[in-house]
Scaffold this motif. Structure first.
Motif, PDB file in Angstrom:
ATOM      1  N   GLY A 147      47.366 140.150  12.904  1.00  0.00           N
ATOM      2  CA  GLY A 147      46.239 139.196  12.327  1.00  0.00           C
ATOM      3  C   GLY A 147      44.716 139.888  12.103  1.00  0.00           C
ATOM      4  N   LYS A 148      44.380 139.521  13.446  1.00  0.00           N
ATOM      5  CA  LYS A 148      42.927 139.366  14.003  1.00  0.00           C
ATOM      6  C   LYS A 148      42.339 140.900  13.490  1.00  0.00           C
ATOM      7  CE  LYS A 148      42.407 136.622  18.054  1.00  0.00           C
ATOM      8  NZ  LYS A 148      42.279 136.609  20.003  1.00  0.00           N
ATOM      9  N   ALA A 149      43.190 141.962  13.928  1.00  0.00           N
ATOM     10  CA  ALA A 149      42.468 142.925  13.937  1.00  0.00           C
ATOM     11  C   ALA A 149      42.315 143.473  12.360  1.00  0.00           C
ATOM     12  CB  ALA A 149      43.457 144.264  14.509  1.00  0.00           C
ATOM     13  N   ALA A 150      43.875 143.117  11.613  1.00  0.00           N
ATOM     14  CA  ALA A 150      43.432 143.233  10.287  1.00  0.00           C
ATOM     15  C   ALA A 150      42.867 142.296   9.230  1.00  0.00           C
ATOM     16  CB  ALA A 150      45.025 142.585   9.449  1.00  0.00           C
ATOM     17  N   ALA A 151      42.699 141.170   9.917  1.00  0.00           N
ATOM     18  CA  ALA A 151      41.632 140.460   8.902  1.00  0.00           C
ATOM     19  C   ALA A 151      39.849 141.168   8.977  1.00  0.00           C
ATOM     20  CB  ALA A 151      41.243 138.868   9.992  1.00  0.00           C
ATOM     21  N   TYR A 152      39.246 141.779  10.361  1.00  0.00           N
ATOM     22  CA  TYR A 152      38.051 142.320  11.092  1.00  0.00           C
ATOM     23  C   TYR A 152      37.967 142.926   9.798  1.00  0.00           C
ATOM     24  CZ  TYR A 152      34.659 145.016  12.633  1.00  0.00           C
ATOM     25  OH  TYR A 152      33.928 145.696  13.189  1.00  0.00           O
ATOM     26  N   ARG A 153      39.389 144.066  10.316  1.00  0.00           N
ATOM     27  CA  ARG A 153      39.153 145.204   8.912  1.00  0.00           C
ATOM     28  C   ARG A 153      38.949 144.711   7.535  1.00  0.00           C
ATOM     29  NH1 ARG A 153      43.557 147.492  12.226  1.00  0.00           N
ATOM     30  NH2 ARG A 153      44.946 146.734  11.309  1.00  0.00           N
ATOM     31  N   ALA A 154      39.706 144.016   6.699  1.00  0.00           N
ATOM     32  CA  ALA A 154      39.157 142.863   5.574  1.00  0.00           C
ATOM     33  C   ALA A 154      37.553 142.701   4.978  1.00  0.00           C
ATOM     34  CB  ALA A 154      40.560 142.625   4.936  1.00  0.00           C
ATOM     35  N   ARG A 155      37.471 142.067   6.472  1.00  0.00           N
ATOM     36  CA  ARG A 155      36.297 141.269   5.779  1.00  0.00           C
ATOM     37  C   ARG A 155      34.965 142.525   6.002  1.00  0.00           C
ATOM     38  NH1 ARG A 155      36.583 137.466   9.733  1.00  0.00           N
ATOM     39  NH2 ARG A 155      35.676 138.730  11.425  1.00  0.00           N
ATOM     40  N   THR A 156      35.281 143.752   7.104  1.00  0.00           N
ATOM     41  CA  THR A 156      34.032 144.623   7.117  1.00  0.00           C
ATOM     42  C   THR A 156      34.755 146.640   5.966  1.00  0.00           C
ATOM     43  OG1 THR A 156      35.952 145.972   8.445  1.00  0.00           O
ATOM     44  CG2 THR A 156      34.149 144.481   9.738  1.00  0.00           C
ATOM     45  N   LYS A 157      35.747 145.555   5.048  1.00  0.00           N
ATOM     46  CA  LYS A 157      35.543 146.405   4.205  1.00  0.00           C
ATOM     47  C   LYS A 157      36.446 148.296   4.645  1.00  0.00           C
ATOM     48  CE  LYS A 157      33.673 143.522   0.563  1.00  0.00           C
ATOM     49  NZ  LYS A 157      33.613 142.831   1.574  1.00  0.00           N
ATOM     50  N   THR A 158      36.140 148.223   6.014  1.00  0.00           N
ATOM     51  CA  THR A 158      37.343 149.351   6.323  1.00  0.00           C
ATOM     52  C   THR A 158      38.475 150.108   5.719  1.00  0.00           C
ATOM     53  OG1 THR A 158      36.623 148.857   8.954  1.00  0.00           O
ATOM     54  CG2 THR A 158      38.311 150.400   8.909  1.00  0.00           C
ATOM     55  N   ASP A 159      37.896 151.426   4.853  1.00  0.00           N
ATOM     56  CA  ASP A 159      39.292 152.145   4.801  1.00  0.00           C
ATOM     57  C   ASP A 159      39.622 153.130   4.813  1.00  0.00           C
ATOM     58  OD1 ASP A 159      37.108 153.510   4.492  1.00  0.00           O
ATOM     59  OD2 ASP A 159      36.566 153.620   1.772  1.00  0.00           O
TER      60      ASP A 159
END
Length: 176
Positions: A147-159
């Protein structure tokens, strides 16, 4: 599998491994080790059947399915054999039959294992022996879907599709 010194020559090893490799190249005292490239992680995804889920937009249920697939499926035989060979070489280099190692992430997404989001992925210290190493590698890979990693990717809009290399590096005894 790449020697730690060769990680700077590859885009399959992530920023943490690349930075360690640069330190080795500049003759800094860096503990011995090796890298499982992101190709090893991708082999695990394919072998576990989680590749299709991982390539889609993944919700919490999908992330848990990927984590379970990684953790519950054997590491592909060719990947594991290469890890065993590299660990045995490390054993010879260190003079220890089962050297204690750190098993750490080196993500390819360009930031989650750097200063931007420390703690998104799991690391394991004082791992000794092939059985413990096997488990630690799978847990580090699975942490890519936390969940932490997913939240980071969502926040940084890593696509880009998440991928990870794993650093396996000798633990050193401290002296006081």
């Amino acid at each position: 599998i790449l020697p730690l010194a060769d990680a700077q020559k590859s885009r399959r090893t992530g920023s943490k491994a690349t930075n360690l490799s640069r330190l080795v190249a500049n003759h800094f005292a860096v503990p011995k080790g090796f890298i499982l490239s992101a190709d090893a992680y991708r082999s695990q995804l394919w072998a576990s059947g989680a590749r299709e889920i991982a390539s889609a937009q993944v919700d919490a249920e999908g992330r848990e399915a990927i984590r379970e697939a990684i953790l519950n499926h054997d590491i592909p035989e060719d990947v594991w054999k290469a890890v065993v060979d590299a660990y045995e070489r490390l054993s010879l280099q260190t003079g220890m039959p089962e050297p204690k190692v750190a098993v750490r992430s080196s993500a390819l997404d360009g930031g989650a294992d750097g200063a931007g989001f420390v703690g998104a992925y799991e690391s394991y210290l004082n791992v000794s022996g092939l059985d413990a190493l096997y488990i630690a590698i799978k847990r580090v890979w699975a942490s890519l879907w936390s969940g932490k990693a997913a939240a980071y990717r969502a926040r940084t809009k890593t696509d880009i599709e998440p991928a990870m290399a794993v650093i396996i590096q000798q633990m050193l005894e401290t002296t006081q």
